[in-house]
Design an enzyme around this catalytic site. Structure first.
Site, PDB file in Angstrom:
ATOM      1  N   LYS A 245     -10.347  90.951  31.687  1.00  0.00           N
ATOM      2  CA  LYS A 245     -11.576  91.358  32.384  1.00  0.00           C
ATOM      3  C   LYS A 245     -11.820  92.848  32.158  1.00  0.00           C
ATOM      4  CE  LYS A 245     -11.955  88.214  36.430  1.00  0.00           C
ATOM      5  NZ  LYS A 245     -12.133  88.123  37.887  1.00  0.00           N
TER       6      LYS A 245
ATOM      7  N   GLU B  72      -2.313  79.903  36.120  1.00  0.00           N
ATOM      8  CA  GLU B  72      -2.487  81.295  36.584  1.00  0.00           C
ATOM      9  C   GLU B  72      -1.441  81.694  37.603  1.00  0.00           C
ATOM     10  OE1 GLU B  72      -7.216  82.339  35.948  1.00  0.00           O
ATOM     11  OE2 GLU B  72      -6.356  82.607  37.922  1.00  0.00           O
TER      12      GLU B  72
ATOM     13  N   HIS C 101      -4.941  56.408  24.464  1.00  0.00           N
ATOM     14  CA  HIS C 101      -5.320  56.072  23.088  1.00  0.00           C
ATOM     15  C   HIS C 101      -5.512  57.322  22.228  1.00  0.00           C
ATOM     16  CE1 HIS C 101      -5.752  51.853  24.215  1.00  0.00           C
ATOM     17  NE2 HIS C 101      -6.099  52.364  25.377  1.00  0.00           N
TER      18      HIS C 101
HETATM   19  O1  PA5 Z   1      -7.949  82.354  40.645  1.00  0.00           O
HETATM   20  C1  PA5 Z   1      -8.463  83.419  40.410  1.00  0.00           C
HETATM   21  O2  PA5 Z   1      -8.268  84.422  41.107  1.00  0.00           O
HETATM   22  C2  PA5 Z   1      -9.429  83.575  39.236  1.00  0.00           C
HETATM   23  O3  PA5 Z   1      -9.486  82.442  38.455  1.00  0.00           O
HETATM   24  C3  PA5 Z   1     -10.829  83.867  39.764  1.00  0.00           C
HETATM   25  O4  PA5 Z   1     -11.238  82.804  40.596  1.00  0.00           O
HETATM   26  C4  PA5 Z   1     -11.829  84.054  38.630  1.00  0.00           C
HETATM   27  O5  PA5 Z   1     -11.400  85.041  37.750  1.00  0.00           O
HETATM   28  C5  PA5 Z   1     -13.198  84.437  39.203  1.00  0.00           C
HETATM   29  O6  PA5 Z   1     -13.073  85.567  40.021  1.00  0.00           O
HETATM   30  P1  PA5 Z   1     -14.140  85.907  41.109  1.00  0.00           P
HETATM   31  O7  PA5 Z   1     -14.168  84.799  42.114  1.00  0.00           O
HETATM   32  O8  PA5 Z   1     -13.695  87.207  41.707  1.00  0.00           O
HETATM   33  O9  PA5 Z   1     -15.457  86.041  40.403  1.00  0.00           O
END
Ligand code: PA5
Length: 468
Positions: free
Chosen positions: A437, A294, A323
């Site tokens: 989202k 990400e 393996h």
């Molecule tokens: O790293 C990030 O920002 C995302 O992976 C969020 O943690 C994930 O989408 C969940 O979001 P939130 O904590 O707002 O529910």
């Protein structure tokens, strides 16, 4: 009394270098050419420390930590089950730390041996999984910890609404003591719900994004509930911060790690394999995968140029995946960099008995220990890669403890931030995730997403339904 000497992890990058693995490796000259860029990145990260509150989590939370420890002890006294509702950065860190520090079959142990409630990290909304969870919970003895930075993520909010309704039906309304909310400092729905239901709440400071939140209450509360020493976790992170303070790449492990990965990306090695040889660290590889994917997978750089940056993280587990995956790593395409994590000292060990001395084929194992065997397997994998001219690097933990784990987590976070600087991208946003989202919000009828709904229906017109 003399304080126990605390051990620092070692980052060994010999097998990344040309001197060691031949022409596929990174040369000393390449590092020298990049030295000034790493120095600039280190300075820039230091200058931006104010806006990157995750950098200061090891130092900035004295009061919060005391509150967390007290809350954890209350939970322990009053509940048998701790259920974390969250996803992505709000779930992967807590899960990784729990599995790294606690016995594999923790939930199967007796309450006395566990020294904490049973732990469930619910990061999916498959209805069959939710049903299966509810089947094993005694809801009256369960605390639900809802973690969402935004307080808007559909999956976590849906879970919260289901559980809230269920608790209300059980308790005729008074559900506050069964919920704990961890969310943004000011905004978001969870603050509203927490107020309405009178729940204990912890806040995620501004400048701490989901995947960089493990050392905030997001990761610390679930850890403390199971008896993990969160002060040592933070102390370890602080030690790594100090170790990575230099602008000189030769003295900065996170800076060197980042430089090497960036050089390998330039050489077309677009896959980063994370391969711990510690079974409980398989979820550290999961946590790393999100952090790396990400943060670094970006279409445009900070100047608006289309760059399509990133390196695909692959989680792998030693010895298990030796393996199943190793053949590909050794002889497949030249597109991978392997990172091993290993320890000098497991918490337990077994000596292999010479149970069948008459069978030469296996009797050589007799007298060796399992810890010796797993580490020899790692060295042998490193050797196979070396022979094939494939790069690998190894992180050695002198022992498995909160202190070394804190160092490891902080190392990867900082290394990721360094790569972001070197690639000139924003490592802290996730527009690709937001797009998905938002599309879900539009389909499900959330107000304010009418334009997105139109966009989606345009796409549907193109859908020719080619299928068998
Ligand atoms: O790293 C990030 O920002 C995302 O992976 C969020 O943690 C994930 O989408 C969940 O979001 P939130 O904590 O707002 O529910």
């Amino acid at each position: 009394m003399q304080e126990k000497k605390l051990s620092l992890l070692r980052f060994c990058y010999n097998h990344m270098m040309q001197d060691m693995i031949g022409p596929q490796g990174v040369s000393r000259e390449e590092i020298v050419i990049m030295e000034s860029r790493v120095a600039k990145a280190a300075k820039s990260l230091e200058d931006k420390r104010g806006e990157m509150a995750w950098r200061d989590l090891p130092y900035s939370q004295d009061d919060v930590v005391e509150d967390i420890i007290k809350t954890a002890s209350d939970i322990n006294n009053n509940f048998d089950h701790f259920v974390l509702l969250g996803i992505g950065g709000s779930a992967l860190g807590p899960l990784a730390v729990h599995r790294a520090m606690k016995p594999t079959y923790y939930n199967e142990l007796s309450k006395e041996d566990r020294k904490g409630p049973k732990m469930f990290v619910e990061d999916n909304i498959d209805p069959d999984r939710i049903k299966s969870l509810l089947d094993v919970l005694d809801i009256k003895r369960t605390v639900f910890c809802v973690i969402s930075k935004s307080g808007a993520t559909a999956e976590t909010m849906a879970q919260t609404m289901i559980i809230s309704q269920m608790l209300k039906e059980t308790y005729y309304g008074d559900i506050g003591k069964h919920f704990i909310m961890i969310t943004d400092q000011e905004k978001g729905n969870l603050n509203i719900i927490a107020k309405k239901e009178n729940c204990k709440t912890f806040h995620i400071p501004r400048g701490v994004g989901g995947r960089f939140s493990q050392l905030s209450s997001v990761g610390l509360l679930p850890a403390a509930v199971c008896g993990i020493d969160i002060k040592m976790l933070l102390k370890g992170a602080a030690a790594m911060d100090k170790q990575c303070a230099s602008e000189d790449v030769w003295k900065n492990p996170a800076g060197m790690g980042a430089l090497l990965q960036v050089q390998y990306m330039k050489k077309g090695r677009n896959i980063s394999v994370m391969m711990p040889y510690i079974d409980g660290f398989r979820y550290i590889a999961d946590w790393y995968a999100q952090l790396w994917a990400e943060s670094l997978g970006k279409r445009i750089d900070n100047d608006g140029y289309v760059v399509f940056s990133g390196q695909t993280p692959v989680k792998s587990l030693g010895v298990t995946d030796q393996h199943s995956q190793l053949q590909l790593y050794v002889e497949g395409p030249h597109d991978k960099v392997i990172t091993f994590i290993r320890t000098d000292k497991f918490r337990n060990d077994f000596t292999i008995p010479n149970a069948y001395p008459e069978i030469d084929d296996i009797s050589f194992l007799g007298g060796h220990t399992l810890s010796e065997l797993i580490n020899v397997e790692q060295e042998s994998t490193e050797f196979a890669l070396y022979k094939a001219g494939r790069p690998s690097q190894t992180i050695y933990l002198p022992e498995i403890s909160e202190y070394t784990l804190g160092q490891l987590l902080y190392f990867f976070e900082l290394e990721t931030a360094f790569v972001g600087e070197l690639l000139n991208i924003n490592a802290f946003d996730q527009p690709g995730v937001e797009e998905s989202k938002n599309a879900a919000y539009a389909v499900l009828g959330k107000a304010g997403f009418e334009e997105k709904r139109k966009e989606l229906s345009e796409k549907e017109k193109l859908n020719k339904l080619l299928q068998f």
